[in-house]
Motif scaffolding. Sequence first.
Motif: not given
Length: 514
Positions: A353-365, A380-385, A418-421, A431-434
């Motif tokens: 999207g117009a204001d989107c960038h390569l943000s990278f974060s995860g959620l775990s439950d 369960g987990f999900v990583w978003s990019l 998974e986040g490490i991989w 690709v630069k990660c935060p």
Amino acid sequence: MMRTDADEWRKVEEKELRMLKEMGVYVEEVLPEGRKAIGNRWVFEFKLDPDGGQPTYKGRLVAQGFSQVPFVDYDATFAPVAKSVSVRFVAVHSALKGWHLECFDATRAFLWGDLTRVIYMRYPPGYTSSSGIRGVWRLLKSLYGLKQASLIWYKLLRKVLEGLGFQRSEYDHAVFIYKRAWKGEDVHCLLAMHVDDGLAGCNSQGFLDFIKTEIKKHFGIKDLGPLRNFLGVQFEREKDTCELWIHQEMFIDSLLSDYDMVDCNAVKTPLDRDNPLGLATDVYPAIANLTVSFQRLVGSLLFLQLCSRPDISFAVLVLSQHTSAPEPRHFAAAKRVLRYLKGTKSYRLHYGGADCHLSFSGLSDADWAGDKMDRASISGFVWSLGGGPISWSAKKQNCIALSTTEAEYVALTRAIQEGIWLRHSLDQFQVKCPTPLVICTDNNGAKSLSANDSNHGRAKHIDIRYHFIRSHIESQLFVVNHTPGTENTADIFTKPLARVIFQSHVARLGLSAR
């Protein structure tokens, strides 16, 4: 040959045999004493047009590799293919960067590699040898169905790509990276290969054309142009706004047609929250070949959730535990997932999207003791990019957790693995990660346990492999934050949810009709 269109299939056979001879796949010989020839068979299909046009007749002669003798006819057999996560990343990263995205298909891929073992094969069904009763084919090149065919093709492909300057990713061996100057411009190209299907994202159209031309010098390829369909997944792109949508609407339509559910009534959730697998006391209609039909349906749903539908991950996890001995109620529960897909087949994963960038974060439950059969917890987990999910998972834990905190801690460990991989992969993709990467959990106990061992008395029994995350948090590669349970999208991977909550999490995943 009993069909009315037998002449069309005969033309397909003759075309295939002519092509095998022209490529030098075999020579005719007399079978030596003491050797056995493997069998083969014809495989026919209608190749469907993605745009809905007339299907074409396709036929292929396939070796019956199951009759090959280990260490006589073959040694190693494994060949890597691009992970679904890597395919999504190449597409999403290229779209957000405004790169060119194209795909191609290597024609007759397995027939280009040379065999290192002597393999004899009988004549194709419907054809006879001109060399007498013991006349066979001695295979000179790899053929579809041979145990080592995919590995021979992969080695040839890798040799060609590395000769062109590509570097193989160490974290996904079917992804190749080009990062260097070419004709005065700084070129960055990512190429994901799934057997003979290639997906390439590149910042230079000239380099893409050059690569395809060079590959053609070594083996045939079919240029499929800009990315629209790859491995049964559809992609839609708006280059001006750097947006990408991923979906499998055509595959869902075919599933509904296969199970006579085109006109079924849609439901709002994939599983019944109160009775996920139905009641054993209910009366269900008898189903012929129940086990085969159930396994086939669950396999199709598994493919769907791996590629584009994370919202059915938990349902697939529950159903897949009963594939060995399904009951009619299990099949009814699987068909409920189809009813859910009927109402949501237009859903697409949205990225960019117009204001989107390569943000990278995860959620775990986790759902503590969520499995009613053995009281195992569900992770369960999900990583978003780039505003959408890039990697997700729903899985039973291998150990029995004694508390909610322990279950959440184990789930957090899997998510960080998974986040490490992903982090290593992105680093190699340039690709630069935060730093640090942020992952959220809705359990404060697990958050505290990941940072220190203040609860040592309650946690001393936890396997040491789950404590490795502390070192990554101490080195500030990851940071664990708390998020309210109502906002933790990973909850959708751990349990059946009420309709309103389920739909809110689906929206947060970036799944919606375009």
